[in-house]
Design an enzyme around this catalytic site. Structure first.
Site, PDB file in Angstrom:
ATOM      1  N   SER B 136     -12.801  20.801  53.028  1.00  0.00           N
ATOM      2  CA  SER B 136     -13.878  19.829  52.859  1.00  0.00           C
ATOM      3  C   SER B 136     -15.199  20.483  53.213  1.00  0.00           C
ATOM      4  O   SER B 136     -15.258  21.371  54.061  1.00  0.00           O
ATOM      5  CB  SER B 136     -13.661  18.624  53.767  1.00  0.00           C
ATOM      6  OG  SER B 136     -14.819  17.818  53.777  1.00  0.00           O
ATOM      7  N   TYR B 149     -13.067  15.481  62.049  1.00  0.00           N
ATOM      8  CA  TYR B 149     -12.518  15.808  60.734  1.00  0.00           C
ATOM      9  C   TYR B 149     -13.039  17.184  60.295  1.00  0.00           C
ATOM     10  O   TYR B 149     -12.273  18.040  59.829  1.00  0.00           O
ATOM     11  CB  TYR B 149     -12.943  14.720  59.741  1.00  0.00           C
ATOM     12  CG  TYR B 149     -12.448  14.895  58.332  1.00  0.00           C
ATOM     13  CD1 TYR B 149     -11.138  14.590  57.990  1.00  0.00           C
ATOM     14  CD2 TYR B 149     -13.301  15.353  57.323  1.00  0.00           C
ATOM     15  CE1 TYR B 149     -10.693  14.734  56.692  1.00  0.00           C
ATOM     16  CE2 TYR B 149     -12.856  15.502  56.022  1.00  0.00           C
ATOM     17  CZ  TYR B 149     -11.548  15.188  55.708  1.00  0.00           C
ATOM     18  OH  TYR B 149     -11.117  15.337  54.415  1.00  0.00           O
TER      19      TYR B 149
END
Lengths: 433, 244
Positions: B136, B149
């Site tokens: 990501s 995250y």
């Protein structure tokens, strides 16, 4: 979140609920009044509700039988996806509306029609069965033999009977991705109607209509006939990315002068009549899909479409009156379409019925709304009606006067508890429970 | 072509699988929810007309990851292994419950990297095949809104860099994909009237092309490569004034 139909008029605030499982849908239905919504391609307020159920995540194919052409898929599968997967294998949707960006659920709810209505009927006529989440959240198997009344209320029922979660439809075998098109010039209305009626054996037929032409040119049209080609070309094509309309075009771009000029060019561009050529299915069936967000061409206030059908018996007299009224208004669009419908079906709120249908786009304005109000009585007097998937403004009285099976529809909705549960901005406007 | 996917029902994985299915691929689908997996399998069978196997496993444990890789390779050599599992609870949920924070770090970080490591060992045995890991852009710089995250994804990125070093000179491809915010089930809570998130179908098309092209790193949509170059290079004094 603000949501609107394809015409971007009206716009409402809604809670949009999504889910990719049938159980998500059932839970959402049990939680309160709701309406399923697909790709939002209906023009007006028929897909709008304060709680809107986004069906586009239910987008899976479930089964395909190459022997029969029967495809079972979830309701959020789009015709575009069906075309992408099945055209290379020699299958085509049985009915194609003017855009491929509609879901199977939406096509059932609107009982949409295409250029083959006179031969093949509407979308619902090719639905074998479906699973429907009804008002209490339970899942019903619905077909012409199981809950037949619910079946006929749901096809064309604008989502007001429940949520279609999957359906089995019969695909049409094809030998080619191409279409052989014949274009015939029709210098006035009766030539256009003759052109359509004398070619009733053509699989696809439609006419583009110059709705600003007047006098002896009133109803000047290009009649377009089509057949699936037989040249055995099923190859996959590279997908070209559609052109976009990046911004709202100022509303003045579509005025009387530009529309008149466009329409004249469009008609005169065709030199010989008839003209024959072979085209790929995309530009033939879905010409406007080549321009993403073309609705923005109609400016900030949005666009409304006015589509009516009038029976054969009265149509030849009513159509010139309607066209004169439109032409006189000085409004009118470059996108007017004329078609001959075959017989209607058993579905309670299905729009198509034997006769002539005309669809016109207008930029939303007070003048356009007034024009529509003047056209309504002419349509009703001729025994016709308006298409719910396009409508954003007709009155409850107009609706009640023109949909004779409405009571039956409401009785079935009542029986299955749908009243007060499945409602849209449109159904409320039209006085449905 | 055989494709094994761990976290197969994620929206990006689903879109990738559909594109491979259009080329007639066979699949081993692994994920948590058995009925979701079966629904996807039916869809892919219609599209590819090929074989699709399904295994439902708990991916939050070492045993689950080991079993996934074992089953992924059980029906024969794998041409493409795609690791797409993960979770994205909000920072607020992680603030409220350390257990949420821990499982977020473990699933997106340790378990993802462990799976990547085990897959590469398998691919090296046969000296061929591609591993695709969904990272990501969040891993490029810790931000207040999702640094847990992001940290897990940064760990995966560092691990993947090592794996790429390890496979250098072999026929094995290791591709790290960094999607920008994409309109998927995982980000539904971020969607609304705000800026448009990327279309998972376009993200998937980029991934499928990057696998075919033998690439090592992919930002998708492409603009995120430049956006993140800027985000990474912003001086702290300016960065701290943003709400990112």
């Amino acid at each position: 979140m603000r949501i609107a139909g394809w015409g971007r008029y009206p716009v409402i605030d809604a809670e949009v609920i999504g889910g990719s499982r049938v159980s998500d849908i059932q839970r959402a239905v049990r939680a309160g009044p709701i309406l399923a919504r697909g790709l939002g391609r209906s023009y007006g307020d028929s897909s709008l509700a304060a709680r809107a159920l986004d069906m586009t995540s239910l987008d899976r194919f479930l089964e395909f039988d190459p022997a029969s052409g029967l495809l079972t898929c979830e309701a959020g599968v789009s015709l575009s996806e069906i075309l992408r997967v099945f055209v290379p294998r020699g299958w085509f949707p049985p009915v194609s509306p003017g855009t491929r960006y509609v879901t199977v659920g939406g096509a059932i709810a609107g009982d949409v029609h295409g250029k083959n209505h006179h031969k093949h009927g509407s979308f619902g006529d090719h639905v074998e069965r479906m699973s429907l989440v009804v008002a209490d959240g339970s899942l019903l198997e619905v077909s012409r033999s199981q809950h037949p009344e619910l079946f006929h209320a749901t096809c064309g029922g604008m989502g007001l009977t429940g949520v279609v979660v999957d359906a089995t439809i019969r695909l049409l075998p094809i030998e080619s991705r191409n279409v052989e098109e014949v274009v015939i010039k029709a210098p006035h209305l009766s030539a256009a109607l003759d052109g359509l009626e004398s070619n009733a054996d053509a699989t696809y037929s439609v006419a583009w209509l110059d709705c600003v032409a007047r006098g002896q040119h009133l109803g000047r049209s290009l009649v377009m006939l089509g057949e699936h080609a037989r040249d055995h070309d099923l190859r996959r094509r590279r997908v070209t990315r559609a052109a976009r309309v990046p911004i709202e075009v100022p509303g003045v771009a579509l005025n009387r002068g530009t529309v008149r000029a466009f329409n004249w060019l469009y008609y005169e561009r065709v030199r010989t009549s008839p003209t024959r050529h072979t085209v790929s299915f995309e530009p033939y069936f879905y010409p406007l899909d080549g321009v993403r967000d073309w609705n923005r061409l109609y400016g900030r206030r949005g666009l409304m479409q006015y589509q009516f059908v009038v029976p054969f018996a009265t149509g030849r007299e009513a159509l010139p009156e309607l066209l004169k009224e439109i032409s006189r208004s000085g409004l009118g669009s470059p996108l007017a379409v004329l078609k001959v419908f075959g017989p209607g079906n058993q579905n309670h709120l299905s729009f198509p019925d034997a006769g002539y249908t005309v669809a016109l786009d207008f930029q939303v304005s007070r003048r356009a709304l007034e024009l529509a109000d003047r056209l309504d009585p002419l349509v009703l007097d001729a025994g016709g009606r308006l298409y719910l998937s396009k409508d954003s403004r007709m009155s409850e009285d107009t609706f009640r006067a023109s949909y004779p099976r409405l009571e039956e529809f409401e009785r079935v909705r009542k029986e299955y508890g749908a009243q007060g549960v499945f409602m849209s901005a449109q159904s409320t406007r039209l006085g449905l429970a | 072509m055989r494709v094994a996917i761990v976290g197969a029902t994620s929206d990006i994985a689903k879109c990738c699988a559909r594109q491979w299915a259009a080329r007639g691929a066979e699949f081993v689908l692994i994920g948590r929810n058995e009925s979701d997996l079966h629904a996807l399998a039916a869809d892919l069978r219609v599209r590819s007309q090929g074989r699709v196997d399904v295994h439902a496993l708990d991916l939050s444990t070492r045993e689950g990851i080991e079993a996934s890789v074992e089953l992924g390779f059980a029906s024969g050599p794998v041409d493409v292994a795609l690791l797409a599992f993960g979770s994205m609870p909000s920072q607020a949920e992680a603030d409220a419950d350390p257990a949420v924070a821990e499982s977020l770090l473990s699933l997106n970080g340790s378990m993802a990297l462990l799976a990547a490591h085990l897959v590469v060992l398998r691919l090296l045995e046969v000296n061929g095949g591609s591993l695709v890991v969904l990272g990501s852009v969040a891993g490029d710089r810790g931000r207040q809104s999702n640094y847990l995250y992001g940290a897990a994804k940064a760990m995966v990125a560092a691990g993947v860099a090592g794996l790429q070093h390890r496979v250098a000179g072999t026929n094995v491809q290791v591709l790290l994909v960094k999607p920008g915010p994409t309109a998927t089930k995982m980000t539904r809570h971020l969607q609304g009237d705000g800026p448009k998130l990327a279309d998972p179908e376009l993200v998937a098309a980029d991934i499928v092309a990057a696998v075919a092209g033998g690439r090592a790193m992919l930002y998708t949509p492409k603009r995120w490569r430049y956006i993140m170059a800027v985000v990474r290079s912003l001086p702290r004094s300016i960065f701290h004034r943003t709400k990112l």
